[in-house]
Design a protein around this motif. Structure first.
Motif, mmCIF file in Angstrom:
data_model
loop_
_atom_site.group_PDB
_atom_site.id
_atom_site.type_symbol
_atom_site.label_atom_id
_atom_site.label_comp_id
_atom_site.label_asym_id
_atom_site.label_seq_id
_atom_site.Cartn_x
_atom_site.Cartn_y
_atom_site.Cartn_z
ATOM 1 N N PHE A 63 32.772 46.634 45.295
ATOM 2 C CA PHE A 63 34.031 46.158 45.879
ATOM 3 C C PHE A 63 35.281 46.736 45.229
ATOM 4 O O PHE A 63 35.923 46.114 44.414
ATOM 5 N N ARG A 64 35.609 47.940 45.571
ATOM 6 C CA ARG A 64 36.842 48.614 45.171
ATOM 7 C C ARG A 64 37.028 48.749 43.666
ATOM 8 O O ARG A 64 38.147 48.789 43.180
ATOM 9 N N ASN A 65 35.966 48.771 42.931
ATOM 10 C CA ASN A 65 36.055 48.948 41.480
ATOM 11 C C ASN A 65 35.487 50.301 41.099
ATOM 12 O O ASN A 65 34.297 50.537 41.252
ATOM 13 N N LYS A 66 36.337 51.170 40.597
ATOM 14 C CA LYS A 66 35.876 52.495 40.179
ATOM 15 C C LYS A 66 35.163 52.437 38.837
ATOM 16 O O LYS A 66 34.374 53.307 38.517
ATOM 17 N N SER A 114 41.492 39.129 39.779
ATOM 18 C CA SER A 114 41.921 40.494 39.465
ATOM 19 C C SER A 114 42.222 40.576 37.971
ATOM 20 O O SER A 114 42.947 39.737 37.437
#
Length: 191
Positions: free
Chosen positions: A115-118, A76
């Motif tokens: 995967f959850r990355n804007k 992260s």
């Protein structure tokens, strides 16, 4: 160049800069009050200077801030004043490349999933035209997996701390392809 020494120097410089800006921010209104020359022009001028000091502090904080944490199979990363979060699954990293050198280093990461990355953007023509070496490496990867969709993001914040992040990516992303420039920078960090 010893990167750990450069990181310590970067931290000291950042602290000195912030202390001096805070000192100036507090000192200017005190000087205006002590001088007893309270005029609308001076008050407006002081407000403009104070706003510029706040913007410079925020801009510098945005440039310097990077934090990353390892959670087993993922990394992260938080960047900038808005703490933009990137989550990298180590098995999904396909390519890591660097542009620039020193404090102006930019890490370009191409992954297989969003995967959850804007802030992950699909690899497109504009991106490939901007980075010709990445295009060359990307074409090699695309030949091996033509049906795969790839996404990219660029990390510009953090100064010399990006060297530590690049080293961690090299340790944990075993399936990724690292460009020659990235490997040279990792070697420099480890020396």
């Amino acid at each position: 160049m010893n990167i750990n020494k450069a990181i310590r120097k970067q931290k000291r410089t950042y602290k000195r800069f912030m202390l001096s800006m805070c000192f100036i921010f507090v000192l200017l209104p005190i000087v205006l009050i002590i001088s007893k020359v309270i005029n609308m022009f001076f008050i407006t001028y002081l407000l403009c200077i104070e706003l510029m000091i706040v913007f410079v502090i925020l801009f510098r904080f945005n440039e310097e801030y990077i934090d990353f944490k390892l959670d087993g199979y993922k990394i992260s990363i938080w960047c900038g004043i808005a703490k933009t979060k990137f989550i990298i699954i180590c098995k999904k990293v396909s390519l890591v490349h660097v542009e620039g050198y020193g404090i102006n280093l930019a890490i370009i990461i191409i992954v297989k999933s969003k995967f959850r990355n804007k802030k992950n953007y699909p690899v497109d023509i504009n991106f490939l035209e901007k980075y010709p070496y990445v295009t060359y490496m990307y074409n090699k990867i695309k030949i091996l997996n033509p049906e795969e969709n790839y996404f990219c993001f660029i990390i510009n914040n953090g100064g010399f701390k990006k060297y530590m992040l690049l080293d961690e990516l090299y340790k944990f992303c075993e399936q990724a392809i690292f460009s020659d420039d990235a490997i040279d920078i990792i070697k420099e960090y480890r020396d």
